[in-house]
Design a protein around this motif. Structure first.
Motif, short mmCIF file in Angstrom:
data_model
loop_
_atom_site.label_atom_id
_atom_site.label_comp_id
_atom_site.label_asym_id
_atom_site.label_seq_id
_atom_site.Cartn_x
_atom_site.Cartn_y
_atom_site.Cartn_z
N MET A 146 -32.21 36.08 10.82
CA MET A 146 -32.11 35.25 12.34
C MET A 146 -31.00 35.40 12.91
N ARG A 147 -31.01 35.46 14.08
CA ARG A 147 -29.82 35.33 14.89
C ARG A 147 -30.24 34.57 16.14
N VAL A 148 -29.66 33.38 16.52
CA VAL A 148 -30.06 32.55 17.51
C VAL A 148 -28.82 32.04 18.34
N GLY A 149 -29.18 31.60 19.37
CA GLY A 149 -27.90 31.31 20.41
C GLY A 149 -28.53 30.88 21.84
N TYR A 150 -27.74 30.83 22.58
CA TYR A 150 -28.17 30.60 24.13
C TYR A 150 -27.68 31.38 24.71
N GLY A 151 -28.51 32.17 25.82
CA GLY A 151 -28.06 33.08 26.56
C GLY A 151 -27.52 34.36 25.85
N SER A 152 -26.39 34.74 26.09
CA SER A 152 -25.66 35.87 25.49
C SER A 152 -24.59 35.46 24.19
N THR A 153 -24.74 33.94 23.97
CA THR A 153 -23.61 33.43 23.33
C THR A 153 -24.57 33.27 21.67
N VAL A 154 -23.98 34.00 20.81
CA VAL A 154 -24.50 33.86 19.26
C VAL A 154 -24.00 32.55 18.61
N VAL A 155 -24.74 31.68 18.30
CA VAL A 155 -24.53 30.63 17.41
C VAL A 155 -24.65 30.78 15.97
N LEU A 156 -25.57 31.34 15.49
CA LEU A 156 -25.87 31.71 14.17
C LEU A 156 -26.31 33.06 14.09
N SER A 157 -26.04 33.97 12.69
CA SER A 157 -26.43 35.27 12.78
C SER A 157 -26.84 35.56 11.35
N ASP A 158 -27.63 36.48 10.84
CA ASP A 158 -27.88 36.75 9.49
C ASP A 158 -28.43 35.82 8.54
N ILE A 159 -29.30 34.94 9.20
CA ILE A 159 -29.83 33.94 8.43
C ILE A 159 -30.88 34.24 7.74
N ASP A 160 -30.84 33.92 6.36
CA ASP A 160 -31.97 34.41 5.70
C ASP A 160 -32.27 32.92 4.73
N ALA A 161 -33.45 32.49 4.83
CA ALA A 161 -33.72 31.04 4.07
C ALA A 161 -34.97 30.94 3.80
N LEU A 162 -35.32 30.13 2.84
CA LEU A 162 -36.56 29.63 2.42
C LEU A 162 -36.77 28.23 2.17
N PHE A 163 -37.35 27.56 3.10
CA PHE A 163 -37.87 26.03 3.10
C PHE A 163 -39.12 25.71 2.33
N PRO A 164 -39.16 25.16 1.03
CA PRO A 164 -40.23 25.30 0.16
C PRO A 164 -41.32 24.36 0.74
N ALA A 165 -42.41 24.78 0.50
CA ALA A 165 -43.71 24.16 1.17
C ALA A 165 -43.84 22.94 0.14
N GLY A 166 -44.23 21.61 0.84
CA GLY A 166 -44.40 20.20 0.10
C GLY A 166 -43.04 19.67 -0.37
N LYS A 167 -41.91 20.11 0.19
CA LYS A 167 -40.55 19.67 -0.33
C LYS A 167 -39.56 19.35 0.85
N ILE A 168 -38.65 18.40 0.63
CA ILE A 168 -37.70 18.04 1.69
C ILE A 168 -36.43 19.02 1.61
N SER A 169 -36.44 19.77 2.75
CA SER A 169 -35.07 20.59 2.65
C SER A 169 -34.06 20.01 3.71
N VAL A 170 -32.97 20.09 3.32
CA VAL A 170 -31.73 19.62 4.29
C VAL A 170 -31.05 20.76 4.92
N ILE A 171 -30.84 20.63 5.97
CA ILE A 171 -29.81 21.63 6.71
C ILE A 171 -28.66 20.89 6.95
N LEU A 172 -27.72 21.41 6.22
CA LEU A 172 -26.21 20.74 6.15
C LEU A 172 -25.20 21.45 6.71
N GLY A 173 -24.18 20.84 7.41
CA GLY A 173 -23.12 21.41 7.97
C GLY A 173 -22.32 20.35 8.98
N GLY A 174 -21.17 20.96 9.17
CA GLY A 174 -20.20 20.23 10.14
C GLY A 174 -20.84 20.01 11.44
N SER A 175 -20.34 19.27 12.35
CA SER A 175 -20.77 19.03 13.51
C SER A 175 -20.39 20.37 14.39
#
Length: 276
Positions: free
Chosen positions: A13-42
């Protein structure tokens, strides 16, 4: 809720706004029936990533696979049908000030179904009861505390009994007691709806320890960790250890920039203004 449960997988995954990239090369699995937390600084892109998982924004590249279906490759009708199975708790609750709590919680059913008014009202009050607000259905958002508004936002997200619940900073701005209450509500929802998959954006370390089955850590435009809380605690990465211990990373010093301070003319003008 249907017995079918869905996991959520992000591929390149590569995400952002317009031409500005915020995150790139995101590979992740959020398991079914579980609580997954996305953590990080402001400002690291947590909420941005959540918006893309929710289908509110289209990624620049990559796939969002929900129950094996590529969300953004679906035809419009299939896309809308899949998104109906998502509920979202926004940071501030996102309640409409002119509506009572009961009316706010009922909105998804009022807008998208033809159920009788009394059926919708009963469903809204049942969801308010789940979050401890059964007696506040006739109140307006401005009459309630921030914690109560967040709980009402959670009730609205739950009224359609979604298979996926997305929560953006559910404990931000809450005192420790109300933050712990929100954590317990999320745990209760997982128990009440065992097929529901929850993704929670947070930088609250106490909340992380209480609720997380799986953790994704974001930093500097990418993902630097995914795994369990126990695995995260055992990682020897200096940044991750500093983050978990609430320490300033070694080598990152905070120094005042003298050029950013007011000069003598500004100080003199301020003194004159303040004294008159």
């Amino acid at each position: 809720m249907s017995e079918q449960i869905w996991d959520i997988r992000l591929e390149n995954m590569r995400v952002g706004y317009g031409s500005t990239v915020v995150l790139s090369d995101i590979d992740a699995l959020f398991p079914a029936g579980k609580i997954s937390v996305i953590l990080g600084g402001s400002g690291c892109g947590k909420s941005t990533l959540l918006r893309h998982i929710a289908g509110l924004s289209r990624p620049m590249a990559g796939k969002t696979l929900i129950g094996g279906q590529d969300l953004f490759a679906l035809p419009p009708k299939g896309f809308r049908r899949l998104r109906r199975h998502m509920g979202m708790l926004f940071q501030d609750g996102a309640l409409l000030g002119a509506l009572t709590l009961e009316q706010n919680v009922a909105l998804p059913l009022t807008e998208h179904t033809r159920l009788r008014r009394e059926v919708i009202s009963a469903a809204a009050l049942r969801c308010l009861a789940l979050v401890g607000l059964r007696d506040f259905g006739g109140y307006f958002p401005a009459q309630l505390s921030g914690g109560m508004r967040k709980r009402a936002g959670l009730a609205r997200a739950l009224i359609t009994e979604p298979r996926i619940l997305l929560c953006d900073e559910p404990t931000s701005g809450l005192d420790p007691i109300n933050a712990a209450r929100m954590d317990q509500l999320l745990l209760d929802m997982r128990a009440h709806y065992p097929g529901m998959s929850l993704i929670v954006v947070s930088h609250d370390l106490a909340s992380l320890a209480r609720i997380a089955d799986s953790v994704l850590v974001l930093r500097e435009g990418g993902a630097v960790f995914q795994g369990s809380c126990a695995d995260l605690s055992a990682v020897d990465d200096p940044y991750l250890q500093s983050f978990l211990r609430r320490q300033n990373p070694e080598g990152e010093c905070s120094q005042a920039d003298e050029t950013a301070l007011p000069d003598s003319a500004v100080r003199a003008a301020l003194r004159t203004w303040l004294d008159n």
